[in-house]
Each structure stands twice: as C-alpha cells, then as structure tokens.
Design a protein around this motif. Sequence first.
Motif, PDB file in Angstrom:
ATOM      1  N   UNK A 324       0.844  -1.193   0.000  1.00  0.00           N
ATOM      2  CA  UNK A 324       0.000   0.000   0.000  1.00  0.00           C
ATOM      3  C   UNK A 324       0.879   1.242   0.000  1.00  0.00           C
ATOM      4  N   UNK A 325       0.654   2.122  -0.973  1.00  0.00           N
ATOM      5  CA  UNK A 325       1.479   3.311  -1.138  1.00  0.00           C
ATOM      6  C   UNK A 325       0.585   4.514  -1.468  1.00  0.00           C
ATOM      7  N   UNK A 326       1.214   5.674  -1.598  1.00  0.00           N
ATOM      8  CA  UNK A 326       0.559   6.875  -2.101  1.00  0.00           C
ATOM      9  C   UNK A 326       1.208   7.268  -3.423  1.00  0.00           C
ATOM     10  N   UNK A 327       0.395   7.623  -4.398  1.00  0.00           N
ATOM     11  CA  UNK A 327       0.887   8.109  -5.683  1.00  0.00           C
ATOM     12  C   UNK A 327       0.273   9.473  -5.930  1.00  0.00           C
ATOM     13  N   UNK A 328       1.098  10.499  -5.909  1.00  0.00           N
ATOM     14  CA  UNK A 328       0.613  11.878  -6.061  1.00  0.00           C
ATOM     15  C   UNK A 328      -0.499  12.182  -5.060  1.00  0.00           C
ATOM     16  N   UNK A 329      -0.324  11.697  -3.837  1.00  0.00           N
ATOM     17  CA  UNK A 329      -1.283  11.959  -2.768  1.00  0.00           C
ATOM     18  C   UNK A 329      -2.498  11.052  -2.759  1.00  0.00           C
ATOM     19  N   UNK A 330      -2.603  10.137  -3.726  1.00  0.00           N
ATOM     20  CA  UNK A 330      -3.761   9.239  -3.810  1.00  0.00           C
ATOM     21  C   UNK A 330      -3.383   7.848  -3.308  1.00  0.00           C
ATOM     22  N   UNK A 331      -4.286   7.216  -2.566  1.00  0.00           N
ATOM     23  CA  UNK A 331      -4.035   5.868  -2.071  1.00  0.00           C
ATOM     24  C   UNK A 331      -4.010   4.886  -3.240  1.00  0.00           C
ATOM     25  N   UNK A 332      -2.998   4.023  -3.213  1.00  0.00           N
ATOM     26  CA  UNK A 332      -2.849   3.033  -4.271  1.00  0.00           C
ATOM     27  C   UNK A 332      -2.172   1.807  -3.680  1.00  0.00           C
ATOM     28  N   UNK A 333      -2.006   0.790  -4.511  1.00  0.00           N
ATOM     29  CA  UNK A 333      -1.305  -0.417  -4.077  1.00  0.00           C
ATOM     30  C   UNK A 333      -0.555  -1.004  -5.260  1.00  0.00           C
ATOM     31  N   UNK A 334       0.541  -1.653  -4.936  1.00  0.00           N
ATOM     32  CA  UNK A 334       1.294  -2.422  -5.925  1.00  0.00           C
ATOM     33  C   UNK A 334       0.999  -3.895  -5.653  1.00  0.00           C
ATOM     34  N   UNK A 335       0.496  -4.586  -6.665  1.00  0.00           N
ATOM     35  CA  UNK A 335       0.170  -6.006  -6.540  1.00  0.00           C
ATOM     36  C   UNK A 335       1.233  -6.838  -7.250  1.00  0.00           C
ATOM     37  N   UNK A 336       1.714  -7.846  -6.565  1.00  0.00           N
ATOM     38  CA  UNK A 336       2.644  -8.804  -7.157  1.00  0.00           C
ATOM     39  C   UNK A 336       1.893 -10.113  -7.345  1.00  0.00           C
ATOM     40  N   UNK A 337       1.609 -10.447  -8.602  1.00  0.00           N
ATOM     41  CA  UNK A 337       0.824 -11.622  -8.952  1.00  0.00           C
ATOM     42  C   UNK A 337       1.702 -12.621  -9.700  1.00  0.00           C
TER      43      UNK A 337
END
Length: 346
Positions: A324-337
């Motif tokens: 779970x991260x922030x990108x330009x102030x927006x909540x986002x996530x990086x998924x490793x599939x």
Amino acid sequence: MPSYFSTFASGLQEVAQDALARQLGDAKIELALDGLIVYQTGQPIQQIKNIRFFNNTFLLLRLFQNPREAALAPMMTAVMKAADALVIPPAVTQAAQFYRITASRHNQTMPIDRDTLAQLERVFSPKLGLRVHRTLPDVEVWFLERSEGLGLAGIRLTRRAATEKELQRGELKPELANILCLISEPNKDDVFLDPFAGSGAIPLERARGFPARRVLASDINPLAVKHLRARAAQEKVRLAVEECDALALRHVADGALDKIVTDPPWGLFEAQNAAALSAFYAAMLREFERVLKPGGLAIVLMGQKELFEGAIPAAQLETLNRYDILVSGKKAAIYKLRKRALTSDP
C-alpha cells in the motif's frame, strides 16, 4: 564508513532494504523506518547517487533520535557546537561553487531566522569551501525534523531530473517506475511487457536500468505509441513498441512473457461505473494469464484496490504481495501476482 540516509515511497520498506543490500553489497543498515533508511557504506558517492529507487539521498552529518533534541532549533545549535567534528568528503562538493541551507519539518519547508542562518553559513562556508547562493545552489545542507520524533542533518546528494511539473500527465516518477521493476525480480533472460505503456516510464526504466532479453511496450493510443518510439530512439534504448489493446495482445504468443509490469487505468477521472471497471480488470488479468509463462510475474500499480482484487479470481493468478502506497497523494497499491505453475496429475 560514512553514513547516509535516503527517502523512498512509503509502504516499500522491505523492498528498499533488499534492493539496497543487493546494489551496495557492504551496506550496513543503522535505522529503517517507513519511507526512510539510514545506512553505512564504503562505496563511492557516485554509486550511491545512482541508486534510482530512492527519492532523495543525503550524506548524514548528524542523527538525532531523542525527540527533545530532534526539533529544528536544537539540531542547528548542536551541529554548530560540534562543527569541528564534521567530516565532509571532497566528492560531495566536487565541481560545486555555491550552497544553501534548508530546513524541513514534517516534509514542509520551513524558514530559518536570519541570525541562525547567518551563524550556520559562517560554520558551513569554510567546511564546504563554497559560497552561499540562496536561490541557485549546487549543494544543499538540510535539517529535517521528522514526525516520528527523529531529526537528521545532512547534505543532499541527489537532484532528480524529473519533477512533477516536468512529467507528462499521468507519467510515473522514475524512482517509482524503478521500484516496480525491482519488485518484478528482474532477470537478464526476461521477456518483459508493459501493455499500458503511455509515456513509457516503466518500459524505459526497465530497458535503461536492468538487463533483459527483450523489453516490449504497447498502448492502444497511436499518439502515445508514436511519441514513445521517438523517445526510445532519441535515448538509444532497445525497446519494441506496438499499438495494441491490452485486452487482446495480438502480438504476444501464449506463454511468451516472463514479466508484466504496468500501471493500467484507474478509472478515477472517467465516467466509468464499477461494473464496467470490474469487467475491464477481469478481462485484462485473463489476457495477462494467457501471455505469461507458468510462474511468470505481473506487477500492477492500482488505485481501485477493491475492484481490482475482486477481479483477480477471474484468472489463474495468485497474489504474492500487496504494497500500500501513495501516488501523487492518492491511495494506491502495488500487486505482485504470479501465474500458477502447471501441475501434473499423480
């Protein structure tokens, strides 16, 4: 060995620590927090500056771990009192003429009162062998007061070429593109694809910074494809770019890819309803499953976490991790599939 501290995207502490150990070899981690790492290394300063997944890197002058000492004013006073003990390697100021002193509290730049600033400049000017230029410096001395009750004094080593204003709309920062590639476990034999290449931040970063057998990029927008081809040619980067719908990767055979790393549309700015987005993500993941080899990895940066996670069962992909991260102030996530490996019947 000298000590340094570096900042990186919040939520990626484990990834940053592992990558630092691989890239520097002798790194000894002194302190690791979410978004900040303090470490020692004997590697050349230029090698440290070239680590691309960090946002910024500093030579550490002093670390303050007592909250009462970690405020800006006490830090500045302590550094001035111990000025004789400051050791600044010549490589830090090589080819520089000017410097300035900057203060930050909780990631917000703060003013320094005139008298204190003058005192600090009298200390640092002879130490650095540079003249003060408060608007166009070559070198910056920073005092940072962190929200964790931690304070750091250091000399900034890095200046990222791409700022938010210089990036194209929707383009990822190079350090985030780099860490997405790192999460994909890059290998020299990889066949790699970003099927939502856009301006090309991810495939260009993979082609520039990591060995691979082939680096592919595609996008449904013909103008984006044209610009990316021109950019790759200008930078002399080996990158194959195709105009293609990510839901029907006609130029990619079944099981042809080792890695997919991509930043697909989040649907935050378009009038797309949840059902349409869910169907889009499901179709996308089924196509990823088709083109990946068994055991192949897909790294997906996503803002619509709930909708995306609901679509994952549509394909034979297992979730290895979510950051779970922030990108330009927006909540986002990086998924490793990962595509499930083929199993034989007993």
